[in-house]
Write a protein that holds these residues in place. Structure first.
Motif, PDB file in Angstrom:
ATOM      1  N   GLY A 181      57.579  39.147  18.978  1.00 11.41           N
ATOM      2  CA  GLY A 181      57.554  39.799  20.275  1.00 11.41           C
ATOM      3  C   GLY A 181      57.129  38.885  21.407  1.00 11.41           C
ATOM      4  N   SER A 182      57.012  39.467  22.586  1.00  8.35           N
ATOM      5  CA  SER A 182      56.689  38.705  23.789  1.00  8.35           C
ATOM      6  C   SER A 182      55.574  39.377  24.579  1.00  8.35           C
ATOM      7  CB  SER A 182      57.920  38.598  24.692  1.00  8.35           C
ATOM      8  OG  SER A 182      58.975  37.898  24.062  1.00  8.35           O
ATOM      9  N   LEU A 183      54.830  38.566  25.275  1.00  5.22           N
ATOM     10  CA  LEU A 183      53.832  39.023  26.240  1.00  5.22           C
ATOM     11  C   LEU A 183      53.830  38.058  27.419  1.00  5.22           C
ATOM     12  CD1 LEU A 183      50.716  39.940  24.045  1.00  5.22           C
ATOM     13  CD2 LEU A 183      52.100  41.536  25.372  1.00  5.22           C
ATOM     14  N   ARG A 184      53.450  38.570  28.570  1.00  8.50           N
ATOM     15  CA  ARG A 184      53.284  37.726  29.750  1.00  8.50           C
ATOM     16  C   ARG A 184      51.854  37.876  30.247  1.00  8.50           C
ATOM     17  NH1 ARG A 184      55.567  38.374  35.873  1.00  8.50           N
ATOM     18  NH2 ARG A 184      55.935  36.176  36.348  1.00  8.50           N
ATOM     19  N   LEU A 185      51.096  36.814  30.153  1.00  4.56           N
ATOM     20  CA  LEU A 185      49.728  36.815  30.636  1.00  4.56           C
ATOM     21  C   LEU A 185      49.704  36.427  32.109  1.00  4.56           C
ATOM     22  CD1 LEU A 185      47.880  35.057  27.678  1.00  4.56           C
ATOM     23  CD2 LEU A 185      48.560  37.455  27.926  1.00  4.56           C
ATOM     24  N   SER A 186      48.784  37.031  32.833  1.00  2.10           N
ATOM     25  CA  SER A 186      48.587  36.706  34.246  1.00  2.10           C
ATOM     26  C   SER A 186      47.150  36.276  34.462  1.00  2.10           C
ATOM     27  CB  SER A 186      48.895  37.917  35.127  1.00  2.10           C
ATOM     28  OG  SER A 186      50.232  38.331  34.987  1.00  2.10           O
ATOM     29  N   CYS A 187      46.955  35.441  35.462  1.00  2.00           N
ATOM     30  CA  CYS A 187      45.617  34.988  35.847  1.00  2.00           C
ATOM     31  C   CYS A 187      45.555  35.005  37.364  1.00  2.00           C
ATOM     32  CB  CYS A 187      45.350  33.599  35.308  1.00  2.00           C
ATOM     33  SG  CYS A 187      43.836  32.831  35.918  1.00  2.00           S
ATOM     34  N   ALA A 188      44.847  35.989  37.902  1.00  2.00           N
ATOM     35  CA  ALA A 188      44.675  36.089  39.345  1.00  2.00           C
ATOM     36  C   ALA A 188      43.536  35.176  39.771  1.00  2.00           C
ATOM     37  CB  ALA A 188      44.385  37.525  39.727  1.00  2.00           C
ATOM     38  N   ALA A 189      43.852  34.246  40.654  1.00  2.58           N
ATOM     39  CA  ALA A 189      42.868  33.267  41.102  1.00  2.58           C
ATOM     40  C   ALA A 189      42.394  33.586  42.514  1.00  2.58           C
ATOM     41  CB  ALA A 189      43.480  31.878  41.063  1.00  2.58           C
ATOM     42  N   SER A 190      41.121  33.349  42.759  1.00  2.00           N
ATOM     43  CA  SER A 190      40.578  33.511  44.101  1.00  2.00           C
ATOM     44  C   SER A 190      39.515  32.447  44.337  1.00  2.00           C
ATOM     45  CB  SER A 190      39.994  34.919  44.290  1.00  2.00           C
ATOM     46  OG  SER A 190      38.981  35.170  43.353  1.00  2.00           O
ATOM     47  N   GLY A 191      39.289  32.159  45.604  1.00  5.00           N
ATOM     48  CA  GLY A 191      38.291  31.164  45.961  1.00  5.00           C
ATOM     49  C   GLY A 191      38.833  29.747  46.070  1.00  5.00           C
ATOM     50  N   PHE A 192      40.100  29.567  45.761  1.00  3.14           N
ATOM     51  CA  PHE A 192      40.740  28.264  45.889  1.00  3.14           C
ATOM     52  C   PHE A 192      42.254  28.478  45.951  1.00  3.14           C
ATOM     53  CE2 PHE A 192      42.611  27.581  41.654  1.00  3.14           C
ATOM     54  CZ  PHE A 192      42.000  28.598  40.938  1.00  3.14           C
ATOM     55  N   THR A 193      42.958  27.427  46.304  1.00  2.00           N
ATOM     56  CA  THR A 193      44.414  27.503  46.411  1.00  2.00           C
ATOM     57  C   THR A 193      45.047  27.030  45.117  1.00  2.00           C
ATOM     58  OG1 THR A 193      44.282  27.085  48.785  1.00  2.00           O
ATOM     59  CG2 THR A 193      46.423  26.746  47.729  1.00  2.00           C
ATOM     60  N   LEU A 194      45.692  27.962  44.419  1.00  2.00           N
ATOM     61  CA  LEU A 194      46.266  27.658  43.117  1.00  2.00           C
ATOM     62  C   LEU A 194      47.311  26.547  43.197  1.00  2.00           C
ATOM     63  CD1 LEU A 194      46.127  28.782  40.162  1.00  2.00           C
ATOM     64  CD2 LEU A 194      48.170  30.108  40.737  1.00  2.00           C
TER      65      LEU A 194
END
Length: 110
Positions: A15-28
């Motif tokens: 199967g498949s999954l899509r992980l996300s990482c919301a960043a704050s405090g800096f410019t990704l």
């Protein structure tokens, strides 16, 4: 710097999954970012990285199955995981230098 991962879950092998990482405090867009994972009782394992120029790197065991990317407008990092295997079961963290989020659990099981 704050990182918040999401998108983990229970998935069957293949199967498949899509992980996300919301960043704050800096410019990704200008950061070198990693995905790492950890199995209970074991150390952190590096999975993938993306440079500020967009160059990507993968550990051998996930090459061809995982894809790291980012959405600069949303300041969010992603890890698309296809062809998941039982050995991919772990807690996944996004990482900037030594800063990680709380992680998101990925369990691959039938």
């Amino acid at each position: 710097v704050q990182l918040v991962e999401s998108g983990g879950g229970l998935v069957q092998p293949g199967g498949s999954l899509r992980l996300s990482c919301a960043a704050s405090g800096f410019t990704l867009a200008t950061a070198y970012m990693d995905w790492v994972r950890q199995v209970p009782g074991k150390g952190l394992q590096w999975v993938s990285s993306i440079s500020s120029q967009g160059t990507t790197f993968y550990t051998d065991s996930v090459k061809g199955r995982f894809t790291i990317s980012r959405d600069n407008a949303k300041n969010t990092l992603f890890l698309q995981m296809n062809g998941l295997k039982a050995e991919d079961t772990a807690t996944y963290f996004c990482q900037k230098n030594t800063v990680r989020g709380q992680g998101t659990q990925v369990t691959v099981s039938s």
